[in-house]
Scaffold this motif. Structure first.
Motif, mmCIF file in Angstrom:
data_model
loop_
_atom_site.group_PDB
_atom_site.id
_atom_site.type_symbol
_atom_site.label_atom_id
_atom_site.label_comp_id
_atom_site.label_asym_id
_atom_site.label_seq_id
_atom_site.Cartn_x
_atom_site.Cartn_y
_atom_site.Cartn_z
ATOM 1 N N SER A 8 -61.274 5.206 33.770
ATOM 2 C CA SER A 8 -61.031 3.767 33.738
ATOM 3 C C SER A 8 -60.461 3.292 32.405
ATOM 4 C CB SER A 8 -62.340 3.023 34.019
ATOM 5 O OG SER A 8 -63.334 3.370 33.058
ATOM 6 N N ALA A 9 -60.215 4.218 31.475
ATOM 7 C CA ALA A 9 -59.713 3.839 30.152
ATOM 8 C C ALA A 9 -58.289 3.309 30.253
ATOM 9 C CB ALA A 9 -59.767 5.036 29.214
ATOM 10 N N SER A 10 -57.886 2.533 29.249
ATOM 11 C CA SER A 10 -56.547 1.942 29.226
ATOM 12 C C SER A 10 -55.501 3.012 28.921
ATOM 13 C CB SER A 10 -56.476 0.841 28.171
ATOM 14 O OG SER A 10 -56.711 1.371 26.881
ATOM 15 N N LEU A 11 -54.238 2.690 29.202
ATOM 16 C CA LEU A 11 -53.148 3.639 28.974
ATOM 17 C C LEU A 11 -53.028 4.041 27.501
ATOM 18 C CD1 LEU A 11 -50.775 5.239 30.086
ATOM 19 C CD2 LEU A 11 -49.338 3.201 29.800
ATOM 20 N N PRO A 12 -53.098 3.107 26.530
ATOM 21 C CA PRO A 12 -53.049 3.527 25.122
ATOM 22 C C PRO A 12 -54.169 4.493 24.746
ATOM 23 C CG PRO A 12 -52.644 1.171 25.299
ATOM 24 C CD PRO A 12 -53.085 1.634 26.652
ATOM 25 N N THR A 13 -55.347 4.294 25.327
ATOM 26 C CA THR A 13 -56.466 5.200 25.053
ATOM 27 C C THR A 13 -56.173 6.594 25.593
ATOM 28 O OG1 THR A 13 -58.032 3.349 25.156
ATOM 29 C CG2 THR A 13 -58.938 5.569 25.367
ATOM 30 N N TRP A 14 -55.612 6.649 26.799
ATOM 31 C CA TRP A 14 -55.241 7.936 27.381
ATOM 32 C C TRP A 14 -54.195 8.635 26.528
ATOM 33 C CZ3 TRP A 14 -56.714 11.320 31.011
ATOM 34 C CH2 TRP A 14 -57.678 10.915 31.944
ATOM 35 N N ILE A 15 -53.172 7.891 26.106
ATOM 36 C CA ILE A 15 -52.103 8.485 25.301
ATOM 37 C C ILE A 15 -52.657 9.028 23.987
ATOM 38 C CG2 ILE A 15 -49.981 7.984 24.031
ATOM 39 C CD1 ILE A 15 -49.265 5.996 26.222
ATOM 40 N N SER A 16 -53.515 8.251 23.339
ATOM 41 C CA SER A 16 -54.106 8.683 22.075
ATOM 42 C C SER A 16 -54.965 9.937 22.261
ATOM 43 C CB SER A 16 -54.947 7.551 21.484
ATOM 44 O OG SER A 16 -55.569 7.953 20.287
ATOM 45 N N ALA A 17 -55.731 9.976 23.364
ATOM 46 C CA ALA A 17 -56.610 11.117 23.608
ATOM 47 C C ALA A 17 -55.832 12.367 23.998
ATOM 48 C CB ALA A 17 -57.616 10.766 24.705
ATOM 49 N N LEU A 18 -54.698 12.182 24.654
ATOM 50 C CA LEU A 18 -53.923 13.319 25.143
ATOM 51 C C LEU A 18 -52.961 13.891 24.109
ATOM 52 C CD1 LEU A 18 -52.978 12.209 28.778
ATOM 53 C CD2 LEU A 18 -54.451 14.118 28.144
ATOM 54 N N THR A 19 -52.674 13.141 23.054
ATOM 55 C CA THR A 19 -51.615 13.541 22.127
ATOM 56 C C THR A 19 -51.849 14.917 21.523
ATOM 57 O OG1 THR A 19 -51.085 11.244 21.578
ATOM 58 C CG2 THR A 19 -50.409 12.939 20.000
ATOM 59 N N LEU A 20 -52.998 15.153 20.933
ATOM 60 C CA LEU A 20 -53.249 16.433 20.266
ATOM 61 C C LEU A 20 -53.331 17.614 21.243
ATOM 62 C CD1 LEU A 20 -55.655 15.547 17.314
ATOM 63 C CD2 LEU A 20 -53.175 15.865 17.316
ATOM 64 N N PRO A 21 -54.078 17.511 22.367
ATOM 65 C CA PRO A 21 -54.066 18.650 23.293
ATOM 66 C C PRO A 21 -52.691 18.918 23.906
ATOM 67 C CG PRO A 21 -55.343 16.821 24.183
ATOM 68 C CD PRO A 21 -55.079 16.505 22.752
ATOM 69 N N VAL A 22 -51.933 17.850 24.205
ATOM 70 C CA VAL A 22 -50.585 18.050 24.747
ATOM 71 C C VAL A 22 -49.689 18.699 23.704
ATOM 72 C CG1 VAL A 22 -48.482 16.840 25.472
ATOM 73 C CG2 VAL A 22 -50.676 16.245 26.500
ATOM 74 N N LEU A 23 -49.785 18.242 22.455
ATOM 75 C CA LEU A 23 -48.979 18.821 21.382
ATOM 76 C C LEU A 23 -49.320 20.298 21.193
ATOM 77 C CD1 LEU A 23 -46.904 18.460 19.156
ATOM 78 C CD2 LEU A 23 -48.743 17.653 17.649
ATOM 79 N N THR A 24 -50.583 20.644 21.322
ATOM 80 C CA THR A 24 -50.984 22.045 21.208
ATOM 81 C C THR A 24 -50.336 22.885 22.298
ATOM 82 O OG1 THR A 24 -53.125 21.353 20.295
ATOM 83 C CG2 THR A 24 -52.951 23.615 21.100
ATOM 84 N N LEU A 25 -50.397 22.407 23.531
ATOM 85 C CA LEU A 25 -49.784 23.131 24.642
ATOM 86 C C LEU A 25 -48.272 23.251 24.465
ATOM 87 C CD1 LEU A 25 -51.744 21.668 27.695
ATOM 88 C CD2 LEU A 25 -51.885 23.994 26.804
ATOM 89 N N VAL A 26 -47.649 22.192 23.967
ATOM 90 C CA VAL A 26 -46.201 22.211 23.753
ATOM 91 C C VAL A 26 -45.828 23.260 22.720
ATOM 92 C CG1 VAL A 26 -44.260 20.884 22.801
ATOM 93 C CG2 VAL A 26 -45.780 19.844 24.495
#
Length: 326
Positions: free
Chosen positions: A179-197
């Motif tokens: 239920s979190a907002s989109l900015p919260t999702w983006i902030s939470a996903l940034t580091l794990p996504v960057l790691t995978l990239v």
């Protein structure tokens, strides 16, 4: 004549589906056997070290852990074939109810990384092939070699140290509710996504470069070069279409490895996905949950590998031709 009327295509699909089903069966058995051989069981994990032997025995009987291993496995397998993956031993809820939301979170993480890494790495690989032996080729090759030599969890911890601990730009942990907002999702996903990239781009870039350069050594490419056609035009108009088949395979296989890598990345960032769920289930010896996660991971991995080979066959018509002697 349709595509699936073609005998080689039919044989390929039937053989791969059959081998995939057999592989999933053996994987489920190995996961069950490996989890069952770990010290302790769900009763010990749930009750803790201070529980009396009588209490542990009663809970083991209630959970069905007193039955022989073959009986427990084939009982689970029979139910799984009917779509029932059992009940979680750690919280008494249906496994499928706990698995679906975590699977969605893992797919969001993996697909976010794929959307970034596939066009980026393929483009950089093409750029390196066009500029073979030049500074940009050397630089991209060196950077890729660095990330290829580092395990994914180490890259994750380094990103946490730099961007979360030192700079404070992103949260160190990716605990986020649906239920979190989109900015919260983006902030939470940034580091794990960057790691995978960072982990995946090195593989895709190097394989793309190798595929294009492999085609560039063909006779018709050498003839085009003797005619004075610019190298950029040769690569984009002649080499790239013929390298498309291996590049498509590379992209699909990369997506398969992204799904596998999320197990490690979710544990590093405490991200509420299927990988983290599986790690927690192993800690609690929750065999039905571990089995469901293992089967689902293997099914996705095998399906993406099948899709890679099938798309490569579609892109390259020569692979659909009947082989002589068959």
């Amino acid at each position: 004549m349709t595509l699936f009327a073609n005998s080689p295509v039919k044989s390929f699909v039937v053989a791969r589906v059959a081998s995939g089903l057999v592989s999933i069966f053996f994987i489920s058995f190995l996961v069950f056997l490996g989890t069952s051989m770990l010290p302790g069981d769900a009763a010990n994990a749930l009750l803790g070290q201070n529980a009396t032997p009588e209490t542990v025995l009663a809970l083991r009987t209630e959970l069905g852990l007193d039955q022989p291993l073959p009986v427990r496995y084939f009982h689970w397998l029979g139910n799984a074939l009917h779509g029932d993956f059992g009940t979680s031993l750690s919280n008494s809820q249906p496994v499928i109810n706990l698995l679906v939301p975590r699977l969605i979170n893992s797919l969001i993480l993996a697909s976010s990384a794929a959307v970034i890494v596939l066009p980026l790495a393929v483009g950089v690989g093409l750029l390196a092939a066009i500029n073979r032996g030049k500074a940009i080729d050397t630089a991209t090759g060196s950077i890729s070699a660095i990330f290829l030599s580092m395990p994914s969890f180490l890259i994750g911890y380094l990103l946490v140290f730099i961007f979360a601990v030192k700079l404070g730009l992103f949260p160190p942990l990716s605990m986020v509710r649906s239920s979190a907002s989109l900015p919260t999702w983006i902030s939470a996903l940034t580091l794990p996504v960057l790691t995978l990239v960072l982990v995946a781009q090195a593989h895709v870039m190097k394989l793309t470069r190798a595929a294009v350069l492999g085609v560039m050594s063909s006779d018709y490419i050498l003839m085009a070069e003797t005619k004075g056609i610019p190298r950029n035009r040769i690569i984009l108009k002649h080499a790239l279409p013929n390298a498309l088949s291996p590049i498509v395979s590379i992209c699909m296989i990369t997506m398969a490895y992204l799904i596998v890598d999320v197990v490690v990345i979710e544990a590093v960032f405490n991200y509420p996905g299927m990988g983290k769920l599986m790690v927690d289930a192993v800690a609690y010896r929750d065999i039905p949950m571990v089995l469901a996660c293992g089967v689902l991971f293997s099914t996705i991995f095998i399906s993406l590998n099948f899709a890679a080979d099938f798309l490569a066959m579609l892109v390259n018509p020569r692979q659909r031709l009947p082989r002589k002697g068959n």
